[in-house]
Design a protein around this motif. Structure first.
Motif, PDB file in Angstrom:
ATOM      1  N   VAL A 152     -42.968 -34.808  15.961  1.00  0.00           N
ATOM      2  CA  VAL A 152     -44.380 -34.889  16.341  1.00  0.00           C
ATOM      3  C   VAL A 152     -44.859 -33.559  16.920  1.00  0.00           C
ATOM      4  O   VAL A 152     -44.462 -33.190  18.025  1.00  0.00           O
ATOM      5  N   PRO A 153     -45.695 -32.805  16.201  1.00  0.00           N
ATOM      6  CA  PRO A 153     -46.327 -31.630  16.794  1.00  0.00           C
ATOM      7  C   PRO A 153     -47.395 -32.082  17.791  1.00  0.00           C
ATOM      8  O   PRO A 153     -48.210 -32.953  17.481  1.00  0.00           O
ATOM      9  N   ARG A 183     -36.209 -43.231  14.266  1.00  0.00           N
ATOM     10  CA  ARG A 183     -36.256 -42.756  15.641  1.00  0.00           C
ATOM     11  C   ARG A 183     -37.228 -41.575  15.748  1.00  0.00           C
ATOM     12  O   ARG A 183     -37.629 -40.986  14.749  1.00  0.00           O
ATOM     13  N   ILE A 184     -37.567 -41.240  16.963  1.00  0.00           N
ATOM     14  CA  ILE A 184     -38.329 -40.022  17.232  1.00  0.00           C
ATOM     15  C   ILE A 184     -37.336 -38.887  17.406  1.00  0.00           C
ATOM     16  O   ILE A 184     -36.505 -38.901  18.315  1.00  0.00           O
ATOM     17  N   GLU A 185     -37.381 -37.925  16.495  1.00  0.00           N
ATOM     18  CA  GLU A 185     -36.474 -36.772  16.599  1.00  0.00           C
ATOM     19  C   GLU A 185     -36.875 -35.884  17.763  1.00  0.00           C
ATOM     20  O   GLU A 185     -36.019 -35.340  18.475  1.00  0.00           O
ATOM     21  N   GLY A 186     -38.173 -35.719  17.935  1.00  0.00           N
ATOM     22  CA  GLY A 186     -38.638 -34.880  19.031  1.00  0.00           C
ATOM     23  C   GLY A 186     -40.125 -34.621  18.955  1.00  0.00           C
ATOM     24  O   GLY A 186     -40.778 -34.886  17.943  1.00  0.00           O
ATOM     25  N   VAL A 187     -40.649 -34.120  20.059  1.00  0.00           N
ATOM     26  CA  VAL A 187     -42.053 -33.706  20.153  1.00  0.00           C
ATOM     27  C   VAL A 187     -42.040 -32.207  20.403  1.00  0.00           C
ATOM     28  O   VAL A 187     -41.355 -31.725  21.312  1.00  0.00           O
ATOM     29  N   VAL A 188     -42.761 -31.470  19.568  1.00  0.00           N
ATOM     30  CA  VAL A 188     -42.781 -30.011  19.718  1.00  0.00           C
ATOM     31  C   VAL A 188     -44.181 -29.559  20.129  1.00  0.00           C
ATOM     32  O   VAL A 188     -45.174 -29.904  19.492  1.00  0.00           O
ATOM     33  N   THR A 217     -38.132 -25.773  22.499  1.00  0.00           N
ATOM     34  CA  THR A 217     -38.903 -24.751  21.787  1.00  0.00           C
ATOM     35  C   THR A 217     -40.394 -25.053  21.867  1.00  0.00           C
ATOM     36  O   THR A 217     -40.811 -26.194  21.662  1.00  0.00           O
ATOM     37  N   ARG A 218     -41.173 -24.019  22.143  1.00  0.00           N
ATOM     38  CA  ARG A 218     -42.632 -24.143  22.139  1.00  0.00           C
ATOM     39  C   ARG A 218     -43.180 -23.174  21.095  1.00  0.00           C
ATOM     40  O   ARG A 218     -42.753 -22.021  21.030  1.00  0.00           O
ATOM     41  N   ILE A 219     -44.136 -23.644  20.317  1.00  0.00           N
ATOM     42  CA  ILE A 219     -44.742 -22.801  19.285  1.00  0.00           C
ATOM     43  C   ILE A 219     -45.993 -22.151  19.866  1.00  0.00           C
ATOM     44  O   ILE A 219     -46.940 -22.847  20.252  1.00  0.00           O
ATOM     45  N   PRO A 240     -41.821 -11.411   9.716  1.00  0.00           N
ATOM     46  CA  PRO A 240     -40.600 -11.965  10.317  1.00  0.00           C
ATOM     47  C   PRO A 240     -40.421 -11.629  11.792  1.00  0.00           C
ATOM     48  O   PRO A 240     -39.717 -12.346  12.500  1.00  0.00           O
ATOM     49  N   ALA A 241     -41.047 -10.541  12.253  1.00  0.00           N
ATOM     50  CA  ALA A 241     -40.859 -10.115  13.643  1.00  0.00           C
ATOM     51  C   ALA A 241     -41.861 -10.750  14.602  1.00  0.00           C
ATOM     52  O   ALA A 241     -41.778 -10.546  15.811  1.00  0.00           O
ATOM     53  N   SER A 242     -42.793 -11.528  14.086  1.00  0.00           N
ATOM     54  CA  SER A 242     -43.838 -12.094  14.937  1.00  0.00           C
ATOM     55  C   SER A 242     -43.286 -13.172  15.867  1.00  0.00           C
ATOM     56  O   SER A 242     -42.222 -13.756  15.621  1.00  0.00           O
ATOM     57  N   LYS A 243     -44.033 -13.448  16.917  1.00  0.00           N
ATOM     58  CA  LYS A 243     -43.618 -14.482  17.861  1.00  0.00           C
ATOM     59  C   LYS A 243     -43.596 -15.851  17.190  1.00  0.00           C
ATOM     60  O   LYS A 243     -42.765 -16.706  17.522  1.00  0.00           O
ATOM     61  N   GLY A 244     -44.514 -16.065  16.237  1.00  0.00           N
ATOM     62  CA  GLY A 244     -44.528 -17.321  15.506  1.00  0.00           C
ATOM     63  C   GLY A 244     -43.263 -17.508  14.687  1.00  0.00           C
ATOM     64  O   GLY A 244     -42.674 -18.598  14.673  1.00  0.00           O
TER      65      GLY A 244
END
Length: 266
Positions: A152-153, A183-188, A217-219, A240-244
């Protein structure tokens, strides 16, 4: 389908739009592929943004997830290669928007995707990500019935947790009726700005409410993440080097580590 060779299937879903759901499906898929996983994205959103964001033009969508679900097209005939090694996609078009109406009260309507994914071609993948529409429609229920777990984002903005309870109830209902292993794998947390007090408060509220379901992890909010789809590339290919890019690599690693830990004998 033997469990030991079956890929893990994650539904990326949140009925609220604009939370980074498709961005997460595309870039998590690309990050998993970068880590050596063979990944298939199932575009189940009638907007088809995941397909467009991975360079699948409208003219290359003769067979789509609409044909997969409603016309019994083989999964192999729907899958398209992307420009990213080890990352494929089953694309979507707006035809999917009529699914609820066309299926009506069909007896097997919530099992269509699960049945379609019983194809042996699925065994060539390690990970399957289902990009769901921003609603709790029949398409989303199909994804919940077919998947192993839900990712879940959650946008780090005001009212972020509102509506999440309805998704949790839907997951519970599907678990009780059609998919007992769900199941809920996770909330990001997505669109996170660590300089913003609101983002920090949303994170604190989410962790207080959901506990370990909230991934570490936080996006972040990142201009490269916003720009990449206009070039039909995941951010890992665009910058590839971006924070995203770094954040989605961290997310992929965290999810793989969680999955490996879950498989360890008690």
């Amino acid at each position: 389908m033997p469990d030991q060779t079956r890929p893990r299937i994650l539904a990326v879903t949140n009925q609220k739009g604009g939370v980074g759901k498709t961005t997460t499906a595309i870039n998590l898929g690309a990050a998993l592929a970068e880590l050596g996983e063979r990944v298939l994205i199932i575009d189940l959103d009638p907007q088809g943004n995941a397909s467009t964001g991975l360079g699948i033009s409208a003219r290359d969508r003769d067979n789509t997830t609409y044909e997969l679900l409603l016309e019994d097209a083989p999964l192999a005939s729907v899958i398209r290669q992307t420009g990213v090694e080890r990352l494929d996609i089953a694309p979507a078009t707006t035809d999917l928007s009529s699914t609820d109406v066309e299926l009506g009260n069909a007896e097997n309507r919530v099992f269509l995707l699960k049945d379609a994914l019983s194809s042996e071609v699925l065994l060539t993948y390690d990970q399957v990500l289902i990009d769901c529409p921003p609603s709790l429609s029949l398409l989303t229920v199909n994804a919940l019935v077919a998947c192993d777990a839900v990712l879940v984002p959650l946008q780090a903005e005001f009212f972020a947790l509102e509506g999440l309870s309805q998704l949790m109830l839907t997951v519970r209902d599907v678990r009780e009726t059609a998919n007992p292993g769900l199941r809920i794998e996770g909330v990001v947390l997505t669109m996170y700005d660590q300089r913003n007090n609101l983002s920090q408060q949303v994170e604190a509220d989410a962790r207080a409410t959901l506990g370990e379901l909230v991934l570490q992890t936080r996006i972040p909010r990142n201009v490269r993440l916003s720009e990449a789809p206009s070039y039909a590339l995941p951010v890992l290919a665009y910058d590839p080097a971006s924070k995203g890019s770094q954040a989605y690599m961290e997310l992929a690693e965290e999810l793989l580590a969680r999955h490996a830990k879950r498989k360890e004998p008690a």
